[in-house]
Design an enzyme around this catalytic site. Structure first.
Site, PDB file in Angstrom:
ATOM      1  N   ASP A  73      -9.903 -45.271  60.867  1.00 42.63           N
ATOM      2  CA  ASP A  73      -9.007 -44.996  61.992  1.00 42.63           C
ATOM      3  C   ASP A  73      -7.814 -44.157  61.564  1.00 42.63           C
ATOM      4  OD1 ASP A  73      -8.588 -47.700  60.738  1.00 42.63           O
ATOM      5  OD2 ASP A  73      -6.674 -47.535  61.776  1.00 42.63           O
TER       6      ASP A  73
ATOM      7  N   ARG B  45       1.298 -49.079  68.354  1.00 46.24           N
ATOM      8  CA  ARG B  45       2.729 -48.752  68.452  1.00 46.24           C
ATOM      9  C   ARG B  45       2.941 -47.251  68.563  1.00 46.24           C
ATOM     10  NH1 ARG B  45       4.832 -48.891  62.492  1.00 46.24           N
ATOM     11  NH2 ARG B  45       2.883 -48.902  61.339  1.00 46.24           N
TER      12      ARG B  45
ATOM     13  N   ASP C  73      -1.103 -40.489  59.905  1.00 51.41           N
ATOM     14  CA  ASP C  73      -0.704 -41.885  59.681  1.00 51.41           C
ATOM     15  C   ASP C  73      -0.111 -42.097  58.295  1.00 51.41           C
ATOM     16  OD1 ASP C  73      -1.422 -42.498  62.230  1.00 51.41           O
ATOM     17  OD2 ASP C  73      -3.355 -43.358  61.719  1.00 51.41           O
TER      18      ASP C  73
ATOM     19  N   GLY D 201       5.197 -53.420  68.703  1.00 47.64           N
ATOM     20  CA  GLY D 201       5.101 -51.994  68.998  1.00 47.64           C
ATOM     21  C   GLY D 201       6.246 -51.156  68.487  1.00 47.64           C
TER      22      GLY D 201
END
Length: 527
Positions: free
Chosen positions: A270, A103, A280, A136
């Site tokens: 990740d 996304r 993130d 997304g």
């Protein structure tokens, strides 16, 4: 905006997907071309004016509506070439295979007037080939949390990605916030994230796991050449120095997180930046009453893999997975092992230095040099953490209030505001007096003048951090069309080490009503 300069090196120099559709699939390339999906009613909710000025993206100059259109994903300006990056990762300790930007869609690499490079990335701008069945999109609550915390961390002096803007989409996004089978519509939003690079540990893990040594080698060479000036990718020694630098930066980052009580919540490989940045911002949180086992992530509630106290060890483990991915580029394991040791050294050195500053100690206190002074700080800090945990003391407030302790008459009453249960202060008074007396003794022995000590402590211990309950208050208000709460938060978080008369309530410990409320204690990954 039409005069902006873009140099999209990532997609120019690395192999891309031959397809440009959104169909979910396995991709044997570094990226896929994909455009943002337009939204019905983009509206600018917030912007980081400092960052906008640095990038030459002032919405008042360009026009607020045009700015909103671009950074919601409805329009592109010349030079933008949208893509989604491909990567894998270890999630909660297990290899998850291909993940990718499910996304997030990068618009391009903007070159600012000073020559610096900034990748502009929209989060919540629609599906990509990596969305794995999801839509997304992102909701306002998660987008606001990422926008504010990115900028808050920057002003705390912590390496981080930045956030340019928060744009409402005018649509409802359905999310199951608690994963309990009760999905509900929520306001949608798009946040524009900004970083020199969004390359992650998992970017290297995926081609290594697939045996694609060609792509792995090209990615390593590209990363070193573009993002690590002064390092050489052409030989093994240069790659070893680069890996050691990645490890060193990650060690310093972990020391910063621990310094301010920040808990990332989902330290999958990740979600680890190759530049040593915080990236993130999902179910993160801040320590309120000090608890080394705290994790803000409901997904991790049982095992607490990513709890506060485990973060330095998890970062080392993640670097080990990166080392494994890179091992084929080295003739022996020795350079990689040296890099991992560089992480350990960098973390401990940075932690000792930061703890000394938080306690108002010169690293040389004790009379026999820096090492003894840092050991003194570490020992005192460990004892303080144990006291705070036992008595339910707020970490941020306690460290900030320490600067007000009188070295000649150390009184724990100075810390009363940091106790969630006032009775604990009286119960543990003798233990607190003993600890404060030993800290005060160190203050008196060191050569640092009193005003300088107080100044050092105030520069090292923030008055304001972005607590979860503050985030929830801003979300609630913005959903009702009130942006004043967010504006006040952004004001204090832009100068978190200063006092802000009239906004003291934003520095308060977590109120009792927020202890169990959704969004104020723990959060899921749902957004």
């Amino acid at each position: 905006m039409d005069g902006l300069r873009f140099d999209n090196a990532f997609i120019r120099q690395l192999p891309g997907d031959s397809r440009s559709d959104r169909e979910r699939r396995q991709v044997a390339a570094a990226w896929s071309p994909v455009s943002p999906e337009p939204v019905p009613d983009p509206r600018l909710l917030a912007v980081s004016r400092e960052l906008a000025g640095q990038l030459g993206l002032d919405p008042e100059v360009m026009g607020r509506q045009r700015f909103a259109e671009v950074f919601a994903g409805n329009a592109l300006v010349p030079g933008m070439q949208p893509w989604a990056a491909n990567y894998g990762g270890h999630q909660f300790g297990h290899w998850a295979g291909q993940l990718g930007d499910g996304r997030a869609i990068s618009l391009g690499e903007l070159l600012a007037a000073d020559g610096s490079r900034h990748e502009l990335q929209l989060k919540g701008a629609g599906p990509t080939p990596y969305s794995r069945g999801a839509d997304g999109r992102a909701v306002l609550r998660s987008s606001l949390r990422e926008f504010v915390c990115s900028e808050a961390m920057h002003h705390l002096g912590i390496p981080t990605t930045r956030a340019l803007s928060l744009v409402g989409t005018g649509e409802q996004v359905v999310r199951d916030m608690f994963y309990d089978g009760h999905p509900a519509p929520e306001p949608g939003a798009v946040v524009c994230r900004v970083s020199p690079s969004f390359i992650r540990f998992g970017s290297f893990e995926l081609p290594a796991a697939r045996g694609d040594s060609g792509l792995l080698g090209r990615l390593v060479e590209f990363t070193i050449d573009r993002d690590f000036p002064g390092h050489d990718a052409s030989d093994e020694a240069g790659r070893a120095r680069w890996f050691a630098e990645v490890c060193r930066r990650t060690g310093v980052l972990m020391a910063h997180w621990m310094r301010v009580g920040f808990v990332h919540g989902v330290m999958n490989t990740d979600n680890m930046s190759i530049l040593g940045l915080t990236i993130d911002y999902g179910p993160y949180g801040w320590l309120d009453d000090f608890d080394p086992d705290f994790t803000p992530n409901t997904t991790d509630a049982q095992h607490r893999r990513y709890r506060y106290s485990a973060q330095p060890e998890i970062a080392w483990w993640n670097l080990g997975r990166l080392a494994g991915a890179l091992s084929g580029l080295f003739s022996s394991q020795a350079p990689l092992e040296a890099g991992l040791q560089a992480y350990v050294s960098a973390f401990h050195e940075a932690q000792a230095r930061m703890l000394a500053a938080k306690l108002g100690l010169d690293p040389g206190v004790g009379g026999n040099g820096v090492e003894e002074g840092q050991d003194t700080a570490i020992g005192l800090a460990r004892e303080l953490f144990a006291l705070m945990h036992a008595d339910g003391v707020d970490m941020t407030l306690a460290f900030r209030l320490l600067a007000q302790v009188d070295p000649d008459a150390p009184d724990p009453g100075v810390l009363a505001e940091a106790f969630y249960d006032p009775g604990k202060l009286e119960e543990g008074r003798s233990r607190w007096v003993d600890w404060l007396s030993r800290l005060a003794s160190c203050w008196r022995r060191q050569a640092l003048p009193e005003p300088d000590r107080v100044s050092l402590m105030r520069r090292s211990n923030p008055r304001y951090v972005f607590r979860n309950y503050l985030a929830q208050q801003a979300i609630d208000a913005l959903e009702q069309g009130d942006d004043t709460v967010l504006a006040d938060l952004m004001r204090v978080l832009a100068a978190p080490y200063e006092d802000h008369p009239g906004l003291e309530q934003l520095a308060s410990r977590r109120p009792e009503w927020a202890r169990q409320r959704a969004g104020c204690s723990m959060l899921s990954c749902s957004s």
